[in-house]
Motif scaffolding. Structure first.
Motif, short mmCIF file in Angstrom:
data_model
loop_
_atom_site.label_atom_id
_atom_site.label_comp_id
_atom_site.label_asym_id
_atom_site.label_seq_id
_atom_site.Cartn_x
_atom_site.Cartn_y
_atom_site.Cartn_z
N SER A 93 -29.71 -5.15 152.12
CA SER A 93 -28.66 -5.48 151.16
C SER A 93 -29.26 -5.70 149.78
N ILE A 94 -28.37 -5.74 148.81
CA ILE A 94 -28.76 -5.94 147.41
C ILE A 94 -28.00 -7.17 146.90
N GLU A 95 -28.73 -8.06 146.27
CA GLU A 95 -28.12 -9.26 145.71
C GLU A 95 -28.44 -9.30 144.21
N LEU A 96 -27.40 -9.36 143.41
CA LEU A 96 -27.57 -9.35 141.95
C LEU A 96 -27.16 -10.70 141.37
N GLU A 97 -27.85 -11.06 140.29
CA GLU A 97 -27.51 -12.29 139.58
C GLU A 97 -27.65 -12.01 138.09
N ILE A 98 -26.61 -12.33 137.36
CA ILE A 98 -26.66 -12.20 135.90
C ILE A 98 -26.93 -13.61 135.37
N THR A 99 -28.10 -13.79 134.79
CA THR A 99 -28.56 -15.14 134.44
C THR A 99 -27.81 -15.76 133.27
N ASN A 100 -27.40 -14.96 132.32
CA ASN A 100 -26.76 -15.53 131.13
C ASN A 100 -25.26 -15.27 131.11
N ALA A 101 -24.63 -15.29 132.26
CA ALA A 101 -23.18 -15.04 132.33
C ALA A 101 -22.39 -16.15 131.64
N GLU A 102 -22.85 -17.37 131.72
CA GLU A 102 -22.14 -18.49 131.08
C GLU A 102 -22.29 -18.43 129.56
N GLN A 103 -23.44 -18.04 129.08
CA GLN A 103 -23.66 -17.97 127.64
C GLN A 103 -22.80 -16.88 127.01
N LEU A 104 -22.63 -15.76 127.70
CA LEU A 104 -21.80 -14.68 127.17
C LEU A 104 -20.32 -14.87 127.51
N ARG A 105 -20.02 -15.94 128.22
CA ARG A 105 -18.66 -16.27 128.63
C ARG A 105 -18.01 -15.12 129.41
N ILE A 106 -18.77 -14.67 130.40
CA ILE A 106 -18.27 -13.61 131.28
C ILE A 106 -17.52 -14.30 132.42
N ASP A 107 -16.25 -13.94 132.58
CA ASP A 107 -15.47 -14.57 133.65
C ASP A 107 -15.84 -13.96 135.02
N LYS A 108 -15.33 -14.57 136.08
CA LYS A 108 -15.70 -14.19 137.45
C LYS A 108 -15.34 -12.74 137.76
N LEU A 109 -14.15 -12.31 137.33
CA LEU A 109 -13.71 -10.95 137.61
C LEU A 109 -14.61 -9.93 136.92
N LEU A 110 -14.93 -10.17 135.69
CA LEU A 110 -15.81 -9.28 134.94
C LEU A 110 -17.21 -9.28 135.55
N LEU A 111 -17.65 -10.46 135.97
CA LEU A 111 -18.97 -10.59 136.61
C LEU A 111 -19.04 -9.75 137.89
N VAL A 112 -18.00 -9.80 138.69
CA VAL A 112 -17.95 -9.02 139.93
C VAL A 112 -17.93 -7.53 139.62
N GLN A 113 -17.21 -7.13 138.59
CA GLN A 113 -17.15 -5.72 138.21
C GLN A 113 -18.52 -5.22 137.75
N LEU A 114 -19.20 -6.04 136.95
CA LEU A 114 -20.54 -5.64 136.48
C LEU A 114 -21.52 -5.53 137.64
N GLU A 115 -21.45 -6.50 138.55
CA GLU A 115 -22.36 -6.45 139.70
C GLU A 115 -22.07 -5.23 140.58
N ASP A 116 -20.79 -4.90 140.74
CA ASP A 116 -20.43 -3.72 141.52
C ASP A 116 -20.94 -2.44 140.87
N LEU A 117 -20.83 -2.35 139.54
CA LEU A 117 -21.34 -1.17 138.84
C LEU A 117 -22.87 -1.06 138.98
N MET A 118 -23.54 -2.18 138.88
CA MET A 118 -25.00 -2.16 139.04
C MET A 118 -25.38 -1.79 140.47
N LYS A 119 -24.67 -2.33 141.45
CA LYS A 119 -24.96 -1.99 142.85
C LYS A 119 -24.70 -0.52 143.13
N GLU A 120 -23.66 0.02 142.48
CA GLU A 120 -23.33 1.43 142.66
C GLU A 120 -24.48 2.32 142.16
N GLU A 121 -25.16 1.89 141.09
CA GLU A 121 -26.27 2.65 140.53
C GLU A 121 -27.48 2.67 141.47
#
Length: 167
Positions: free
Chosen positions: A81-109
């Motif tokens: 499996s692949i586990e992703l973590e965006i470390t500065n998500a709170e600083q950029l004010r990325i909400d949960k839905l956007l965070l999940v979408q970004l992680e899905d795009l990265m996992k797809e790559e």
């Protein structure tokens, strides 16, 4: 030769009756002691047999486990499996839905590494980092780029990345 008639005297009769009943009682006491000793030995024997059977089953299970581990150790370890973590998500004010979408795009790559040998993924870790860092991810009219901060490769690949917003 003549046997004296002691059996007719009451003292001798009591003595002979006492010997007979004493022998009878001592025989029953001896049988009782032998039976209790034999019962205890049978119980001890059955306990030892059950412990021996349990020990044999335990040894058999350990041998089977050892064989399974030997077979598993011969097989290469693969990425599960692949586990992703965006470390500065709170600083950029990325909400949960956007965070999940970004992680899905990265996992797809990088989904192609799932099922590959861990050693192969480790040898191509720079290629994996370059795949993520050189790709722009577009979500909700924003373009995100990532910089890999930490990459752990085992059965579970853990990636910590820092997001940057590009215009």
């Amino acid at each position: 030769m003549h046997i004296p008639p002691y059996h007719k005297k009451p003292g001798w009769q009591r003595f002979l009756a006492g010997v007979f009943f004493g022998a009878l009682i001592s025989y029953f006491v001896l049988i009782f002691m032998y039976a209790t000793m034999y019962e205890r030995l049978l119980e001890e024997n059955s306990n030892i047999r059950s412990e021996l059977t349990e020990a044999k089953n335990y040894i058999k299970a350990l041998e089977e486990d050892k064989q399974n581990l030997d077979e598993k150790s011969k097989q290469p370890i693969t990425v599960e499996s692949i586990e992703l973590e965006i470390t500065n998500a709170e600083q950029l004010r990325i909400d949960k839905l956007l965070l999940v979408q970004l992680e899905d795009l990265m996992k797809e790559e990088i989904k192609h590494i799932i099922g590959q040998d861990v050693n192969t993924v480790y040898e191509s870790n720079q290629l994996l980092e370059a795949t993520i860092e050189n790709k722009d991810f577009k979500v909700d009219d924003f373009i995100y780029t990532f910089e890999i901060k930490r990459l752990l490769i085992n059965k579970k690949v853990k990636i910590s990345a820092e997001a940057k917003i590009s215009n």
